[in-house]
Structures are given as structure tokens and as C-alpha cells.
Motif scaffolding. Structure first.
Motif, short mmCIF file in Angstrom:
data_model
loop_
_atom_site.label_atom_id
_atom_site.label_comp_id
_atom_site.label_asym_id
_atom_site.label_seq_id
_atom_site.Cartn_x
_atom_site.Cartn_y
_atom_site.Cartn_z
N GLU A 117 61.39 25.78 25.45
CA GLU A 117 61.50 24.33 25.22
C GLU A 117 60.41 23.60 26.00
O GLU A 117 59.80 22.64 25.50
N ARG A 118 60.15 24.05 27.23
CA ARG A 118 59.10 23.42 28.04
C ARG A 118 57.73 23.68 27.44
O ARG A 118 56.88 22.79 27.43
N ILE A 119 57.53 24.89 26.94
CA ILE A 119 56.25 25.22 26.30
C ILE A 119 56.03 24.35 25.07
O ILE A 119 54.95 23.77 24.87
N ASN A 120 57.07 24.22 24.25
CA ASN A 120 56.95 23.41 23.03
C ASN A 120 56.67 21.94 23.37
O ASN A 120 55.88 21.28 22.67
N HIS A 121 57.31 21.46 24.43
CA HIS A 121 57.06 20.08 24.86
C HIS A 121 55.60 19.89 25.28
O HIS A 121 54.95 18.90 24.91
N LEU A 122 55.07 20.85 26.01
CA LEU A 122 53.69 20.76 26.46
C LEU A 122 52.70 20.87 25.30
O LEU A 122 51.67 20.20 25.28
N VAL A 123 53.03 21.71 24.31
CA VAL A 123 52.18 21.81 23.13
C VAL A 123 52.16 20.48 22.38
O VAL A 123 51.10 19.99 21.98
N ASP A 124 53.35 19.90 22.18
CA ASP A 124 53.42 18.60 21.49
C ASP A 124 52.65 17.53 22.25
O ASP A 124 51.98 16.68 21.65
N LEU A 125 52.76 17.56 23.57
CA LEU A 125 52.05 16.57 24.39
C LEU A 125 50.54 16.75 24.29
O LEU A 125 49.80 15.77 24.17
N GLU A 126 50.08 17.99 24.31
CA GLU A 126 48.64 18.21 24.18
C GLU A 126 48.15 17.80 22.80
O GLU A 126 47.06 17.21 22.67
N LEU A 127 48.94 18.10 21.77
CA LEU A 127 48.56 17.69 20.42
C LEU A 127 48.43 16.17 20.34
O LEU A 127 47.44 15.64 19.81
N ALA A 128 49.42 15.46 20.87
CA ALA A 128 49.39 13.99 20.84
C ALA A 128 48.20 13.45 21.63
O ALA A 128 47.55 12.48 21.22
#
Length: 222
Positions: A113-124
Motif C-alpha cells: 500500500e505504501r509503495i502504491n501510494h508513492l508510485v501514485d505520488l511520483e506519477l502526479a
């Protein structure tokens, strides 16, 4: 809070919202003053946090967005670059935790979940940076951010439509066509959706550019 003030000001100024103030025009202007005050207070708090915690992800993200709202575009780009540099090692840390031999099922779920959050944040963040750079005419930098974004999430349709626009701006109609087709292939939007319509218009423009180049027209590019 600043965005709420801005929306209220625009609503009063356009007549969409009735103000009880004796002078609606003055009230709309006052709300914009309150907006600026809120945004200024916000960036001061973020910057104060970053003095003591330079790698704080939430503070960097907030500072990036607030400086964009304040039209401090170079500052916003700087915060975006700092945020990306912090996200990478943090994501790598959690990915290693997932691969640990003693990881439990519950912890693995939490780590992912933390990894996915960081991926979404980097994408944004990369989308934000590419948009600002494109508006500034710095399309090579904008393209680099979108290349990295596609590498993170190759199934996200909007990344291809954005990259197609940048490729067209750089005079690369063939590359833009490839990205448009990738977008159309992945998009779940209907044919009459504005994004899909825009993609088809861009596709035609790129095809016209290629035909012009192949015909040897002086203005053609490949």
C-alpha cells in the motif's frame, strides 16, 4: 482553504452565487485577498517544516502545489524535483521490505500500500512538472518526465495522450501517432468523450504533417 475562497469569489463575480454583502464586487475582491493570505500562510508553514525536515514528503508535495497556485512556477518545479529524489529511495526501501524472507502477510499488504501510494505520488508529481514545463516551452524536460511516468505505469492512458502532445510540439508526428494509438487502445472513454475527440484531432494533425513531409513540402518535418 485558499481554493475555497477562490471558488467563492468566482461564483459571486459570475452571479452563480448570491452574496449577502452590500457590495458583491467588493466581497469577491475581498475573498481573493483571503485566498492569497491563506496560500501565503500555507507556504510559510511548509517552508518552515522543510528547514527542519528537508526530506518530508508531505511538506514537499504541499510546497510544490502551493507555489504553483501562487504562480511561483520555478519554485514549484524545484520542489517537484526534490520530491522525486526523495520518493525513489523511499519506494526502494519498502520494496526491499516486501521481499524480506520474514515478512508477514499483513506487513506485506501494508508495504505494498505504501509503495502504491508513492508510485501514485511520483506519477502526479511528474505529470505536474511536465505540464508546467510544457507551458514554459521546455518540452524536452516535459518529455523526460512523461517518459519516466510511463515507465512507472505503462497502462495509464492519460500518460500517452500527454506525451503525444509533447511529441507533436517537438515536431515528432510519427512518435506522437504511436502514443495516440496507445492512448486510444487503453482508454475506457467513449468515442464522444472530449479526451478521445481531442486524440483523434491530434492524430489527424500528425498524419497531415507526415504526408506534408513525405511530399517534400518546405514546411514538412519528420
Amino acid at each position: 482553504k485558499g481554493l475555497a475562497f477562490e471558488e467563492a469569489s468566482e461564483a459571486i463575480a459570475s452571479g452563480k452565487r448570491v452574496s449577502e454583502a452590500p457590495d458583491p464586487v467588493a466581497r469577491a475582491k475581498q475573498l481573493l485577498v483571503e485566498r492569497d493570505r491563506a496560500w501565503s500562510e500555507s507556504i510559510q508553514r511548509y517552508e518552515h517544516t522543510l528547514v527542519e525536515h528537508a526530506d518530508d514528503v508531505d511538506a514537499l508535495n504541499g510546497a510544490m502545489r502551493i507555489t504553483a497556485l501562487l504562480a511561483r512556477v520555478e519554485d514549484s518545479l524545484s520542489y517537484a524535483e526534490r520530491l522525486i529524489k526523495v520518493i525513489g529511495p523511499t519506494r526502494d526501501f519498502w520494496q526491499k521490505k516486501v521481499l524480506g524472507s520474514d515478512v508477514t502477510v499483513e506487513n506485506e499488504k501494508l508495504y505494498r500500500e505504501r509503495i502504491n501510494h508513492l508510485v501514485d505520488l511520483e506519477l502526479a508529481t511528474r505529470i505536474h512538472a511536465s505540464t508546467v514545463l510544457h507551458e514554459l516551452g521546455r518540452n524536452e524536460g516535459a518529455l523526460a518526465h512523461l517518459e519516466a511516468a510511463v515507465a512507472l505505469d505503462p497502462e495509464r492512458p492519460e500518460l500517452y495522450s500527454r506525451r503525444a502532445e509533447i511529441q507533436q510540439s517537438l515536431g515528432h508526428p510519427q512518435e506522437a501517432l504511436v502514443d495516440i494509438d496507445q492512448f486510444l487502445h487503453r482508454s475506457a472513454q467513449t468515442y464522444d468523450h472530449p479526451d478521445v475527440k481531442r486524440a483523434w484531432r491530434l492524430r489527424k494533425e500528425c498524419e497531415d504533417a507526415l504526408r506534408t513531409a513525405e511530399s517534400g513540402h518546405p514546411g514538412g518535418t519528420l
